[in-house]
Every structure is written in C-alpha cells, then in structure tokens.
Design an enzyme around this catalytic site. Structure first.
Site, short mmCIF file in Angstrom:
data_model
loop_
_atom_site.label_atom_id
_atom_site.label_comp_id
_atom_site.label_asym_id
_atom_site.label_seq_id
_atom_site.Cartn_x
_atom_site.Cartn_y
_atom_site.Cartn_z
N CYS A 172 41.94 64.25 43.17
CA CYS A 172 42.28 63.04 43.91
C CYS A 172 43.30 62.15 43.20
O CYS A 172 44.32 61.81 43.75
CB CYS A 172 41.00 62.24 44.20
SG CYS A 172 41.28 60.66 45.03
N ASP A 488 49.01 33.03 41.36
CA ASP A 488 48.43 34.38 41.46
C ASP A 488 49.48 35.27 42.11
O ASP A 488 49.38 35.61 43.29
CB ASP A 488 47.14 34.34 42.30
CG ASP A 488 46.48 35.72 42.37
OD1 ASP A 488 46.94 36.65 41.69
OD2 ASP A 488 45.51 35.86 43.13
N CYS A 515 47.71 40.33 37.99
CA CYS A 515 47.31 41.71 38.25
C CYS A 515 48.18 42.69 37.48
O CYS A 515 48.08 43.89 37.66
CB CYS A 515 47.36 42.02 39.75
SG CYS A 515 49.00 41.85 40.48
#
Length: 556
Positions: A172, A488, A515
C-alpha cells in the site's frame, strides 16, 4: 492522499493519509524536500533524522545541464555532448554501481521514512531499513552524490523493529513506518523537528547533543504527544473504484502503478468506514454498476468517500460519479439504509473531468441531510460532503488545546486567525478571547466557518474571505490590531507578505501551527530576525505510522 491546500479550507498534506485516493508515482519518489538536506546524521538517540544538501545540488546541476544542452532551432551543441560524456565517466568512479550488493550500517532515517547509510562515504537511501541496523542491500540507482537501494536482508535488526500488523503494508505505502515501534516513531518525529529547526532555522535547541552554545536563547522542543491507541484513528475514507476480472473493486493503488488493489480493511481507518465501503462495493456488484476507467474516461463510479463523526456516530456517504445518472439509485439507497442505519446522509458528487482530483463541482443530496454533525471539545461542527475537517479528531483536540494554551488568553485579547479554514481553531479561541477575526482565501470554507459560529452561538468572531497578507493590513487600517496572531498555513508555509505583516503589526505573541517542519523552521528564522523569539515547540502525532508530524509553536 495529498493535495495542495489553502488554509484549513481544503485537504492538505494528502491529509497525510494512505494513498487510497491518489495513485503513487514511484516506489521511491524524488521528494523536493530532500533537497533541503539529508546527508548529515542528526543527533539524539538511535531514531535519528538525517539531513544534508546533496540532492538539491544534484537537482540544480541537472537543471543547469538541461539549460546548457539547449541549442538554437532544437540542435545540441558539441560542448553539451562533451559535458554529458564527462559526467557519465565521472559516475563510473562511484564506490557502488547499479545492481551492486553491499552490507552497510543504517545511521539515520530521512523525512520519507527511508533508512540512510553509506558505502565508502557514498550515501544510499533504503526504504524499510531502520536506524541502528546492519543491512544487506542491492543498489537500484545512483546519482552523483547519493543513490537508492533495495533492502535484501537485515543482518542485525534494530530493537525498535516490529512486525507491521497490516497484511498489505508492503503493497500500500499509505503508512511508511509501521515496522517501527510506536515509541520509536514518536522519538524520531521529535528528532526530525529538532534537526530542521537547527539546520534550516539556525535555532539552538535546548539540551540537543551537538548544539553549539552561544548567545542565542535556546528553544525547548517537547516530547511528541502521541495517542494512547494509535490505530483506527481516521474519520474519513476516500477509496478509488476500479474493475478487474473479478468485477468491481475498491481499495488502493498498487505501488508505482494505477492498478487498484481490492481492500476490505485499513488498520488506521475507523471500522465503520471500512464497513460502509465493503457494503457499497457489494451493492455495486449486485446492481451491475460500472467502475470508472481513467484511461478511457468511461464508467460511472469513481470514488467512495465515507465520513464518520466520532462523537455523534453520524455517517455520510458520498458517491463520486462520472455523470449524474445512477442506475438503480433507489435500490442502492434502500440497501445502504437497511444495512447501515447510522448513515445520516447519502450524497452524490459529479466529476466528469479527466483528472485525478477526487471531487467535481456539483454535489447533491440523494437521501438525508446535506451535513453531519460532530464535536471537537465542546464546539460543534457541521460537516458537508466537500468541507475540510481534520481526519484525526482525537489528536485534533490535543492540537487545538495546545494552541489555546500557547495563546495565553485571559478573555481580554483580540486574536487574528490567519488561514482559518472552516473556523475550527477560531471557535476554540473565541471561547477564551474578547474578539476573534478569521481570514481564509477559500470562499466555501468561510461560509462553513460562519455557519459553525452561528451553530455554536458565538458572536465574538468575524470571518472574511481573502488572502491573509491583504486582509490583515486592511483590518489594521480600520483600527483592528491583534494581541495574538495564530497561523496554520499549508505545507508551503506562510506567505512572505504575511510574515512581513506580522512583523509590522507586532502582536504580543504568535502561535504557529505547522504541518511541515521544514517550512516552519524557515518562517521561524524570519520572525526571529524580525525581533521575535521562538520559545517552545510541541510536536503532535496527528498521523501515527506515517512520517508526518504537526507542531504548535509559541513565539514572542
């Protein structure tokens, strides 16, 4: 599953998710972030992050080479040909060549989760190898200063190595580090953050081995906040649908191909999502529904998207189709309602474009409501078919609670939330601030944010559509100044003009939710040069068993 994102209004970092909704290009992709450095072994324990700049130099050299090889009217100069021959001759001097086998020590792991080792000083990236291991490898590809190798045998295993519990882990690719113990994953993620802060941000991290003491104040990087149970944490599944000789299938793209491998369970998906996908595939086969063929552009069902609200238990099913007409729609809806009673919304999204983007522009409700409801903390959110909502609600609450803590609110402050998305962080902040202003470039996200504010009866928050670097200066001209600014941004980090705006507005503190540690470090350097000090960094594991890590940073 990765896509570009503007604020929290769109999916980002592939949502750091299994690549069920997007084909993978290569087994060992050339990630542009590698150019920021992977050849220096990081410090700390055995779970080291590795960095350096060889790949970036290689990329630049290659680009220069392409430019120099162009001649007028499409011809190739003799000089360029000579340079090509010299380059080829130089490669024969490398200590290893393609198909060579060797035994080497793994000294660290890069941000893609590949083990990093050296043979006679030549760096090789080895998927599946862990720091501290001795491995036998086969060289697959070489560049001037680094190469790629296949793991053949583990001569000496790391104590952090475990057997990946997922039966299809090797096929995967959605999870990159299931073969590493969860405790070790958390340690490696912290060290990765430390390394990029020092290398890119030129910051000195408190207590880090190898840091050079100086006049600069040190930054505290806390241990990564992980999950008590790092499995079955995803609230959304996006499954591509295809066809094989056995009929309609849905699961994930096999490595390096556009071939869909059928899958009935994913260990990081909520079990209810798996159940809905399995049921939809069974119904589709029974009713003879055709699967979309991306090469031919024909066939009906492209993707099955399932969203589950962890707090309320409500579920939404979205059928992404190549056209508006669904054969046997009533039978399909009836069977889903009969077998999965928690489904509160069944929608259809129409996408007739020849693209690997999942959603099209038109969404309609086939049955039930157009939204489902969920909570993060005590804030309620309406989730539509296309609205962005964090995929790990347990860790989202951890992330946002830390953001509020770092904001240091007393109830008297004015806060600006740049890249506010659907208002998730804004509404958390509004419970503790006097006034919150949110800005987001995606119009649909702002509409959702306003609806969510009304849903929670929050009157001290205002949302506006636009780029943060344009809207915030306009607010300043209107007399609106912030005590705290929260950012963010997407993976590319803050727009330079937004950073300039922050430095001009001079809020008492800035809270940065990131992130991407690399762009975080770059932006922190700019804020530091502008007079701010990075005080504390809290890594948060939003996506266990992947290489992704979020951070919350307080700056003042």
């Amino acid at each position: 599953m990765t896509s570009s994102r503007s604020g929290r209004g769109k999916s980002r970092r592939n949502e750091a998710a299994p690549n069920q909704g997007k084909p993978q290009k290569k087994t060992m992709p050339m990630n542009s972030e590698r150019g920021q450095g992977q050849l220096r072994a990081g410090t700390g324990n055995g779970n080291r992050s590795v960095s350096g700049s060889a790949q970036e130099r290689e990329r630049k050299t290659s680009e220069k080479g392409r430019g120099s090889h162009r001649a007028s009217r499409g011809g190739r100069s003799q000089d360029a040909s000579n340079r090509n021959r010299v380059s080829a001759e130089q490669r024969t001097d490398l200590p290893v060549q393609k198909n060579d086998e060797a035994v080497m020590d793994i000294i660290g792991m890069n941000h893609d989760g590949e083990g990093v080792g050296r043979v006679e000083g030549f760096t090789l990236f080895v998927p599946g190898a862990l720091p501290g291991e001795k491995v036998r490898i086969k060289v697959l590809k070489t560049k001037k200063q680094y190469g790629y190798a296949k793991l053949l045998d583990i001569v000496q295993a790391s104590p952090d190595r475990i057997a990946a519990p997922c039966a299809i882990y090797d096929q995967c690719g959605g999870c990159q580090i299931q073969h590493m113990s969860y405790e070790a994953q958390l340690g490696w993620k912290r060290q990765h953050v430390v390394d990029v802060l020092e290398r890119i941000g030129k910051l000195e991290v408190e207590g880090n081995e190898g840091s050079i003491a100086g006049e600069q104040a040190t930054v505290k990087v806390l241990p990564t906040l992980g999950m008590n149970d790092p499995w079955r944490y995803r609230n959304k599944a996006q499954v591509p649908i295809g066809v094989t000789e056995g009929g309609l299938v849905g699961g994930f793209y096999a490595r390096g191909s556009h071939r869909i491998v059928d899958m009935d369970t994913c260990l990081i998906q909520d079990e209810r999502n798996d159940e809905v996908v399995v049921r939809v595939k069974e119904i589709g086969r029974t009713l003879g529904i055709s699967a979309y063929n991306e090469e031919a552009g024909r066939g009906l069902l492209r993707h099955v998207v399932v969203k589950t609200a962890f707090r309320t238990g409500e579920m939404m099913l979205v059928l992404v189709t190549n056209g508006r007409d669904i054969p046997h729609a009533d039978a399909w809806i009836g069977s889903i309602r009969e077998h999965i009673p928690l489904v509160a919304s069944i929608c259809q999204n129409v996408n007739t474009k020849r693209t690997n983007v999942i959603f099209g522009d038109e969404t309609r409700v086939l049955w039930g409501r157009d939204v489902i409801y969920d909570y993060i903390g005590n804030v309620q959110f309406a989730i539509s078919a296309r609205s962005f909502y964090q995929v790990n609600p347990v860790q989202t609450e951890v992330l946002y609670s830390k953001t509020v803590e770092y904001a240091g609110l007393t109830g008297k402050e004015t806060v600006i939330d740049a890249y506010c998305g659907i208002g998730t962080i804004s509404l958390f902040l509004a419970q503790h601030a006097d006034q919150v202003y949110g800005v987001e470039i995606v119009k649909e996200a702002i509409e959702d944010a306003r609806s969510n504010a009304l849903l929670n009866n929050m009157r001290n928050v205002k949302f506006e559509v636009g780029a943060s670097e344009d809207v915030i200066p306009a607010w300043k001209e209107q007399g609106i100044t912030a005590d705290v600014i929260v950012v963010d941004p997407p993976r590319k980090g803050c727009d330079p003009r937004l950073l300039e705006t922050i430095l001009e507005m001079k809020p008492e503190r800035v809270v940065y939710v990131s992130c991407n540690p690399s762009t975080l470090a770059r932006d922190l350097r700019i804020l530091e040069d502008g007079g701010y000090r990075t005080v504390e960094v809290q890594p948060v594991d939003m996506f266990p068993h992947t290489v992704h890590v979020e951070c919350v940073v307080v700056i003042y």
